[in-house]
Write an enzyme that holds these catalytic residues in place. Structure first.
Site, PDB file in Angstrom:
ATOM      1  N   CYS A   1      -6.586  -3.305 -17.813  1.00 24.94           N
ATOM      2  CA  CYS A   1      -6.021  -2.292 -16.656  1.00 24.94           C
ATOM      3  C   CYS A   1      -5.014  -2.690 -15.716  1.00 24.94           C
ATOM      4  CB  CYS A   1      -7.231  -1.778 -15.835  1.00 24.94           C
ATOM      5  SG  CYS A   1      -8.060  -3.327 -14.868  1.00 24.94           S
TER       6      CYS A   1
ATOM      7  N   HIS B   1       0.898  -1.236  -0.134  1.00 26.16           N
ATOM      8  CA  HIS B   1       0.009   0.069  -0.046  1.00 26.16           C
ATOM      9  C   HIS B   1       0.976   1.397   0.086  1.00 26.16           C
ATOM     10  CE1 HIS B   1      -2.027  -2.781   2.912  1.00 26.16           C
ATOM     11  NE2 HIS B   1      -1.940  -3.402   1.649  1.00 26.16           N
TER      12      HIS B   1
HETATM   13  C1  PEP Z   1      -5.166  -6.808 -11.848  1.00 29.28           C
HETATM   14  O1  PEP Z   1      -5.191  -7.885 -11.358  1.00 29.28           O
HETATM   15  O2  PEP Z   1      -4.533  -6.727 -12.977  1.00 29.28           O
HETATM   16  C2  PEP Z   1      -5.784  -5.633 -11.413  1.00 29.28           C
HETATM   17  C3  PEP Z   1      -5.721  -4.421 -12.216  1.00 29.28           C
HETATM   18  O3  PEP Z   1      -6.218  -5.353 -10.188  1.00 29.28           O
HETATM   19  P1  PEP Z   1      -5.136  -5.483  -8.847  1.00 29.28           P
HETATM   20  O4  PEP Z   1      -3.836  -5.038  -9.385  1.00 29.28           O
HETATM   21  O5  PEP Z   1      -5.679  -4.277  -8.122  1.00 29.28           O
HETATM   22  O6  PEP Z   1      -5.232  -6.745  -8.328  1.00 29.28           O
END
Ligand code: PEP
Ligand code: MG
Length: 737
Positions: free
Chosen positions: A662, A349
């Site tokens: 993403c 974090h």
């Molecule tokens: C992912 O898993 O690619 C994602 C965007 O979520 P996080 O990185 O928050 O798990």
């Protein structure tokens, strides 16, 4: 008026005094130099002409052994010892007994203090302790840098030497500035006691107060929540009652130290041992003990500790063992240029917050807290993971040049801000931002992004000290929508569990947390939390469009249940006369491989999808994204992952549903190149990557790329990765990567 006394004069006087006090014929001070050798800096008893001439390697002689092991050596017949090394220029052959103690500061060896006697004699425990005490005073003189002037050119004492350290790059950027210790070393100014019984009483009182404060914390429900925090406090309580530790500190007082001097002495020994330890569990326990010693020191010296978070120097580089994201946010961030940690992880974090704030950060820098002093010049390179402590002028100049070059590149990216992201052959690519905190919001305007492709709502929860109330959530979501204006924002519902732990939530032990009770699974099993979050989102988006995605969906049925909760909340709000969003679009994160085999059913139901490649790739290859041993073992640009990603893009197209990628893949120019090659037209990336990815896309001939890459994927390729082919294409086409 007294003549100013040079450091050499002081040192010469000190060795005479020590020799007299210890009834020794010889007393010598060896200082560890920048080149790792030990130089004789002062002596009483040995040939004076050897001062600054006798230099030995750290793997040489008894003095070298004391420095290396950071432990005293006491011998009644030194010459019989296998490590004894004879230096004719010193004339030490006539001295038989030897007592050497390390000169330690914060666990680091700065030199060695030696006394020798002609007679064969055994030094008593008290004498060893007393010499260690004196070594503490010398440590301060060496660390103060006063001795530098007397060193030969290029042979300054190691205590102030420039250090080039390597760690793990956590947050991009380069920061030049001065050290601010997050928990500064407590300076002990009075080391020698005037009144031993009074010092013993002070120490006992401080220990009692420490014990009482730990008990209070343990009783306080709010502080000692179940789980890790409680374990730490229990360990502290155990140490605070440890007879060995307290006994060592009391003994140190009895050798003539003040209470704080004694705590520091024992702390320094502990740190020296800690540095030699390889067992991570034991090192961790030593850190706990170190922390307790700091608490005692703060009490005894009456210093509150902790830097003034509001009045930082310009160009502050925060140095800490580790810290909470909330603590970082407490500092005046306009003055922070960098962050250096002994711990830290790429997905922690704190790292996420540092990135959002644009603070260069490097983690895993061993013992950095012990190696620097407040105010030291320091450079943090969050690109390469390097840290330069007290850099020489040429290194500093090179970095100033690097910063200038980066600034120029950023200016070039800024100049692209208002250009549409269109490839050379006219294909529009939407570039969105990943965000999660208020501090991310200015990046929308700075970059000119199409929108926010992923708003990680759990970040607000992760940096808070208690569950954010629905009203607080609503306020944040409203601010995000306000900042985005008419640009779309995709909110992801809480993705907690796995590595995303809330400090105030009961921790559940799971064998495989990444595969465990997390994200939407937790949301569906404890619908109260999900419901209140959805309500806050619906209210925040009143009169506007709301885009919502659910994380870690593994089955179509999970999506149906989650959407049902949204519908119920909508009905509830409507019934109670609340303003509703103009429209609500509901989608899923595609990050569990099982969804690859339910794509048709899924795309029929959802309004849009977002591919979480971080999780999807780790699950596809069964390789933990947070485990450095396996995280990079399989290349996401391998045919298996690219085919999986292409399947998603093809299905989305066939169903006429938008899909965005993403995960971190979109944030690297070469990986983004692969993504557009296989059909992605919407990417959501971290703000720092926006410029580089856009610059690459503007130069791209997408038709030529697809023609080069698609056949490789379709032809049952034997290649383990398409990275070299993508690189070759980029080079040939002159794409900026
Ligand atoms: C992912 O898993 O690619 C994602 C965007 O979520 P996080 O990185 O928050 O798990
Ligand atoms: Mg994910």
């Amino acid at each position: 008026m007294a003549e100013p006394v040079s450091a050499q004069d002081r040192l010469d006087k000190i060795v005479v005094l020590i020799a007299a006090n210890m009834v020794a014929e010889v007393c010598s001070v060896y200082v560890l130099r920048v080149d790792g050798t030990l130089e004789l800096y002062a002596t009483e008893g040995l040939n004076r002409t050897a001062v600054h001439l006798t230099v030995m390697r750290i793997d040489e002689g008894l003095v070298g052994t004391v420095a290396r092991e950071a432990e005293p050596i006491s011998l009644s017949n030194a010459q019989a010892h296998p490590a004894f090394s004879y230096r004719p220029e010193t004339g030490e052959e006539i001295y038989h007994s030897f007592l050497g103690v390390p000169i330690l500061r914060a666990g680091n060896t700065l030199g060695v203090l030696v006394v020798q006697n002609r007679a064969h004699r055994s030094y008593t425990e008290e004498e060893i302790e007393a010499l260690q005490t004196t070594a503490m005073v010398l440590a301060e003189i060496i660390a103060s840098g006063e001795l530098t002037a007397m060193a030969l050119p290029g042979a300054e004492p190691a205590a102030r030497r420039p250090l080039h350290l390597s760690g793990l790059a956590l947050s991009e950027g380069i920061g030049l500035g001065h050290v601010v210790l997050h928990e500064p070393r407590i300076e002990v100014t009075k080391v020698i006691a005037d009144d031993l019984p009074a010092e013993l009483a002070r120490l006992d009182h401080a220990v009692d107060t420490l014990r009482a404060s730990i008990d209070i914390m343990l009783e306080d429900e709010g502080v000692a929540r179940v789980g890790e925090h409680r374990d730490i406090l229990e360990t502290y309580r155990m140490f605070a009652h440890d007879r060995g530790w307290i006994g060592r500190m009391r003994e140190a007082v009895l050798t003539g130290l003040t209470a704080e001097g004694a705590v520091e002495r024992v702390q320094s020994d502990t740190r020296a041992r800690m540095l030699r330890m390889t067992d991570p569990y034991l090192r961790e326990r030593m850190h706990d003990l170190d922390d307790l010693a700091n608490r005692l020191l703060r009490q005894l010296t009456g210093r509150a500790g902790g830097p003034d978070t509001l009045r930082l120097p310009e160009n502050a580089i925060i140095v800490a063992r580790n810290m909470s994201p909330a603590a970082l946010l407490d500092y005046d961030r306009t003055r922070i240029r960098g962050l250096v940690l002994e711990e830290g992880a790429a997905t922690s974090h704190l790292t996420i917050v540092a990135r959002a704030l644009g603070i260069a950060a490097v983690g895993h820098v061993e013992n950095i807290v012990g190696l620097v002093d407040s105010g030291d010049a320091i450079i943090v390179d969050g690109v390469s993971g390097e840290v330069q402590v007290r850099p020489p002028a040429d290194v500093e100049t090179a970095y100033v040049e690097k910063v200038r070059f980066r600034a120029k590149r950023l200016e070039q990216y800024a100049a692209l801000r208002d250009l549409p992201t269109r490839t050379r052959d006219g294909v529009e690519i939407e570039l969105h931002l990943n965000a999660g905190l208020l501090v991310d919001l200015p990046h929308i305007d700075e970059t000119g992004a199409t929108g926010i492709g992923l708003f990680r709502t759990e970040l607000q929860f992760m940096i808070a000290s208690a569950f954010p109330r629905t009203n607080e959530q609503l306020k944040l979501y409203r601010s995000v929508l306000d900042a985005a204006g008419d640009r779309p924002v995709v909110f992801r519902t809480l993705d907690i569990g796995g590595d995303k732990v809330l400090p105030y939530m009961r921790a559940i032990e799971e064998e495989n947390p990444a595969l465990g009770w997390r994200a939407i699974r937790l949301g569906l099993d404890r619908p109260g939390l999900l419901r209140s979050q959805i309500r806050a989102l619906l209210k925040a988006a009143a009169g506007r469009e709301l885009r919502l995605i659910f994380p870690m969906v593994s089955a179509v049925e999970e999506f149906d249940r989650a959407r049902h909760i949204v519908e119920r909340e909508l009905t509830h709000l409507r019934r109670h006369g609340h303003a509703l969003p103009e429209r609500a679009l509901i989608g899923v994160m595609l990050e569990v491989p099982a969804l690859l085999f339910q794509l048709d059913q899924l795309f029929e139901r959802i309004d849009f999808a977002s591919v979480g490649s971080n999780d999807l790739v780790q699950f596809l290859y069964a390789a933990d994204r947070g485990n450095p041993r396996v995280a990079d073992r399989f290349d996401p640009l391998g045919p298996a992952s690219l085919r999986a990603l292409k399947l998603i893009a093809d299905k989305a197209m066939a169903h006429g549903k938008p899909v965005t990628l993403c995960g971190e893949l979109a944030s690297k120019p070469l990986e983004a190149l692969a993504l557009v090659a296989i059909g992605y037209r919407k990417l959501s990336l971290s703000p720092a990557s926006y410029g580089p990815v856009k610059a690459m896309l503007l130069e791209l001939d997408l038709g030529a790329l697809a023609a080069a890459i698609t056949p490789l994927l379709e032809s049952g390729t034997e290649l383990s990765t398409l990275r070299p082919q993508l690189k070759a294409f980029a080079e040939m086409a002159g794409l900026p990567l």
